[in-house]
Enzyme design. Structure first.
Site, PDB file in Angstrom:
ATOM      1  N   HIS A 194     -68.997 -20.174 -33.195  1.00  0.00           N
ATOM      2  CA  HIS A 194     -70.027 -20.434 -32.183  1.00  0.00           C
ATOM      3  C   HIS A 194     -71.421 -20.254 -32.757  1.00  0.00           C
ATOM      4  O   HIS A 194     -72.348 -20.988 -32.446  1.00  0.00           O
ATOM      5  CB  HIS A 194     -69.848 -19.487 -31.000  1.00  0.00           C
ATOM      6  CG  HIS A 194     -68.592 -19.748 -30.240  1.00  0.00           C
ATOM      7  ND1 HIS A 194     -68.410 -20.897 -29.515  1.00  0.00           N
ATOM      8  CD2 HIS A 194     -67.454 -19.038 -30.111  1.00  0.00           C
ATOM      9  CE1 HIS A 194     -67.215 -20.860 -28.962  1.00  0.00           C
ATOM     10  NE2 HIS A 194     -66.610 -19.755 -29.319  1.00  0.00           N
ATOM     11  N   GLU A 433     -61.352 -43.555 -48.485  1.00  0.00           N
ATOM     12  CA  GLU A 433     -61.659 -42.351 -49.257  1.00  0.00           C
ATOM     13  C   GLU A 433     -60.585 -42.002 -50.272  1.00  0.00           C
ATOM     14  O   GLU A 433     -60.658 -40.978 -50.920  1.00  0.00           O
ATOM     15  CB  GLU A 433     -61.945 -41.167 -48.319  1.00  0.00           C
ATOM     16  CG  GLU A 433     -61.017 -41.086 -47.132  1.00  0.00           C
ATOM     17  CD  GLU A 433     -61.492 -40.138 -46.039  1.00  0.00           C
ATOM     18  OE1 GLU A 433     -62.462 -39.402 -46.257  1.00  0.00           O
ATOM     19  OE2 GLU A 433     -60.872 -40.139 -44.966  1.00  0.00           O
ATOM     20  N   ASP A 457     -65.012 -37.590 -50.273  1.00  0.00           N
ATOM     21  CA  ASP A 457     -63.583 -37.528 -50.577  1.00  0.00           C
ATOM     22  C   ASP A 457     -63.185 -38.567 -51.619  1.00  0.00           C
ATOM     23  O   ASP A 457     -62.339 -38.302 -52.469  1.00  0.00           O
ATOM     24  CB  ASP A 457     -62.740 -37.690 -49.306  1.00  0.00           C
ATOM     25  CG  ASP A 457     -62.526 -36.344 -48.604  1.00  0.00           C
ATOM     26  OD1 ASP A 457     -62.836 -35.315 -49.234  1.00  0.00           O
ATOM     27  OD2 ASP A 457     -62.062 -36.333 -47.457  1.00  0.00           O
ATOM     28  N   CYS A 504     -70.355 -43.385 -45.304  1.00  0.00           N
ATOM     29  CA  CYS A 504     -70.831 -42.108 -44.763  1.00  0.00           C
ATOM     30  C   CYS A 504     -70.437 -41.048 -45.773  1.00  0.00           C
ATOM     31  O   CYS A 504     -69.327 -41.000 -46.252  1.00  0.00           O
ATOM     32  CB  CYS A 504     -70.238 -41.827 -43.381  1.00  0.00           C
ATOM     33  SG  CYS A 504     -68.456 -41.847 -43.307  1.00  0.00           S
TER      34      CYS A 504
END
Lengths: 583, 85
Positions: A194, A433, A457, A504
């Site tokens: 959190h 990837e 990746d 990306c």
């Protein structure tokens, strides 16, 4: 002068901050035992009821604030806390025992809560063990209200503070004031805690998971938090301070130069438009995406939905988040990627020696069909907004696409049968990837609507290098010719089948790589929201033919170093000005 | 009073969210609802009680309902425990 010391942790929120340590401790509330005269027992039970009511209001306020700032269903964990607070068994037991034992409310309530916490703490199951913290989070709120103590010391943190804590409870993390808190460092926590989520949402640099932190640091010390590298520097030397100050100044100057680009279109000098979109992890980050001028969400990671609640969110919960994001981003597209989770996250008992080559991402989804279908349904339902695209991670074989398609069509048919509306034209894309996907890309391209290259990746799998391993991380290089050749193959295959190809990954935001990628023909670049203005500046300085020439040349080298030297040299020559924004 | 033995099948056990759903539903019935695991018996209308049972996947609990609407209560609450709701 104390010696400089570097403490390593996990980088969870970018940026650099220098400030004064403010140690934040949730001290255990001390509770005393006082006898109560019989005539006052009724007042005592009423005092207890009032404290519970006040705590309920406090929690509702926090929940409201979290909902505004972090959004979606993130404040749900507070629902459980509110229920714990309102637990009738406990309230009745406390009231009864106040009267029976003739003791003060603090003492009785503490005793009752402690009985529950102790019993739960005995559980062997990690999940239930950790709920003890929730019980005490609620319990100490009530006790503080009974004792008239303020709970929210975290609200009154002095200016220029670096908050240092063992851990920050979720409800407290939500109260962090970004004007005073410059940075955060904790002993516990990781990327999906959190605290990490809040820090990123508020753009506060943070390093979590620093082992032994509390024993190594004192109030008032001067420290630097480097949220890019994941380190805390204690007693920084004059030289260190100087270099960070320079870096910070340079960042600020660059920001000034680049900020006008947020609003400008990403068009090359000769008029080709490149889609520049944002990678985001949490719903609330759409505000960053929009502020920095993203023309869509190129990658919405959905793992947080799973990880923050330690289990599969229902279709409804997922739908609410996807739908809200699609609405906020309209008319720009939102590409939702299905869970990219390791098997160990889905089944805590599951372990494997080599997770990156193991049971993860689409492989888990295809084995856990119900779990997968639930996510597909939620994404399809959100596609009524007509700007949602779906993307699948870690494809390595043709059969996987076939299997996804079968399941996807099944889900579509179910929705049609239930008369639930969705976008019949929804685009279906895959992450590229793995080297096998790149090599087979001419075949894969015929089955999908787009490719999105995951450059991090792809580099890891192509070079066989785990960059988390310090011994070999220097072998990890996006500019390795093998990686570049595969990227070129993927783009060419995509275009031959008339589908668009995006990228990306960190490479998309690298000013040195952008001309090269555009030279290869990339149609879309998706990156960290904060990197967007710089990417737009680079795109607006270049021309397509020159980029194509650069890309052609770059493929002739043998090593990553040669490629990078070449790129620096030619970019400087062809597009003077870009070198200013290369870090 | 009616009771039934139920095995928790949810991967994550009877964690906070299903437990709170269970309590919210149990509160709608007039009947007394209890859950028993091993020697410990708790009220089905208390989330803290249910959490302290720490029902992980595969554990067995006895769900009892006692009151006018016990049949409906048992039927509805069983579904949450079995993870069908």
């Amino acid at each position: 002068m104390a010696r400089e010391r570097i403490l390593k942790g996990i980088a969870v929120s970018n940026g650099i901050a220098q400030g004064t340590v403010f140690i934040y401790e949730t001290k255990k509330v001390e509770v005393f035992q006082t006898p109560i005269l019989t005539v006052y027992l009724k007042d005592e039970t009423e005092r207890f009821e009032k404290a519970v009511e006040k705590t309920k209001q406090d929690l509702l306020n926090i929940q409201k604030r979290i909902n505004q700032e972090i959004g979606g269903n993130f404040a749900q964990f507070l629902d459980a806390q509110i229920m714990m607070l309102n637990d009738k068994e406990i309230i009745d037991a406390v009231k009864r025992r106040i009267i029976e034992e003739k003791k003060n409310a603090e003492y009785v309530y503490h005793k009752v809560i402690n009985e529950y916490a102790t019993r739960l703490g005995e559980s062997k199951d990690q999940y239930f063990k950790e709920r003890v913290a929730d019980i005490w989070d609620v319990g100490s709120r009530v006790l503080r209200n009974l004792l008239g103590l303020t709970h929210s010391s975290i609200v009154d943190i002095p200016k220029n503070s670096i908050v240092v804590a063992h851990d920050i409870s979720p409800s407290d993390a939500a109260l962090l004031n970004p004007t005073n808190v410059l940075g955060i460092a904790t002993e516990a926590g990781g990327r999906t805690s959190h605290t990490a989520i809040t820090a990123r949402a508020l753009e506060i640099p943070a390093v979590l998971g620093i082992k032994g932190l509390m024993g190594k640091i004192a109030n008032g010390e001067n420290v630097i938090i480097d949220g890019d590298r994941g380190i805390l520097i204690k007693n920084p030397s004059a030289g260190r301070l100087h270099s960070y100050r320079l870096a910070k100044k340079k960042d600020q100057e660059l920001e000034k130069v680049l900020s006008p680009y947020c609003e400008l279109p990403a068009k090359t000098r000769d008029g080709r438009h490149i889609d520049v979109s944002a990678n985001i992890e949490f719903f609330s980050e759409y505000t960053h995406a929009r502020r920095y001028g993203a023309e869509g969400i190129g990658l919405f990671r959905t793992e947080f939905l799973y990880l923050t609640r330690r289990g599969s969110p229902s279709e409804e919960e997922q739908f609410r988040v996807y739908n809200a994001l699609a609405q906020k981003m309209k008319p720009h597209p939102v590409i939702i990627r299905t869970y990219d989770l390791g098997g160990d996250k889905v089944f805590p008992d599951y372990h494997e020696p080599n997770p990156f080559l193991g049971w993860r991402a689409i492989r888990v989804s295809l084995d856990e069909i119900d779990f997968f279908k639930m996510q597909l349904r939620a994404i399809l339902r959100a596609s009524v907004n007509r700007n949602v695209k779906i993307m699948f991670p870690m494809i390595s074989t043709y059969e996987e696409i076939k299997r996804i398609n079968l399941i996807f069509n099944e889900v579509k048919n179910e929705l049609r049968a239930e008369k639930i509306d969705f976008d019949e034209e929804i685009q279906f894309g895959i992450m590229m990837e793995t080297p096998s996907a790149a090599i087979m890309s001419p075949h894969l391209a015929q089955q999908v609507d787009f490719f999105s290259i995951g450059s991090n990746d792809l580099t890891q799998y192509t070079l066989g290098v785990d960059r988390g391993n310090e011994k070999i991380s220097q072998l990890f290089d996006h500019f390795h010719p093998a990686v570049l050749h595969l990227i070129k193959t993927i783009v060419d295959s995509g275009h031959q089948s008339h589908i668009w190809v995006g990228l990306c990954g960190e490479l998309a935001a690298d000013p040195l790589a952008i001309p090269l990628l555009i030279g290869f023909g990339i149609d879309e670049l998706s990156m960290n929201p904060a990197s967007i203005p710089r990417a737009k500046m680079v795109i607006r300085s270049i021309t397509i033919p020159a980029c194509e020439e650069i890309a052609q040349g770059a493929l002739g080298f043998r090593t990553a170093l040669e490629v990078k030297r070449y790129l620096r040299r030619t970019i400087h020559k062809k597009f003077p000005g870009i070198e200013k924004v290369i870090k | 009073m009616i009771k039934e033995k139920i095995t928790i099948l949810d991967e994550n056990g009877l964690h906070a969210l299903p437990a709170s759903r269970f309590v919210k539903l149990a509160e709608k019935f007039e009947s007394n609802v209890t859950l028993k695991k091993g020697d410990i018996e708790v009220s089905g209308k208390s989330i803290m009680g249910i959490l302290t049972l720490a029902c992980e996947k595969g554990s067995t609990v006895i769900l009892s309902c006692d009151g006018k609407d016990e049949k409906e209560a048992l039927k509805a609450l069983r579904k949450i425990l079995e993870g069908q709701d």
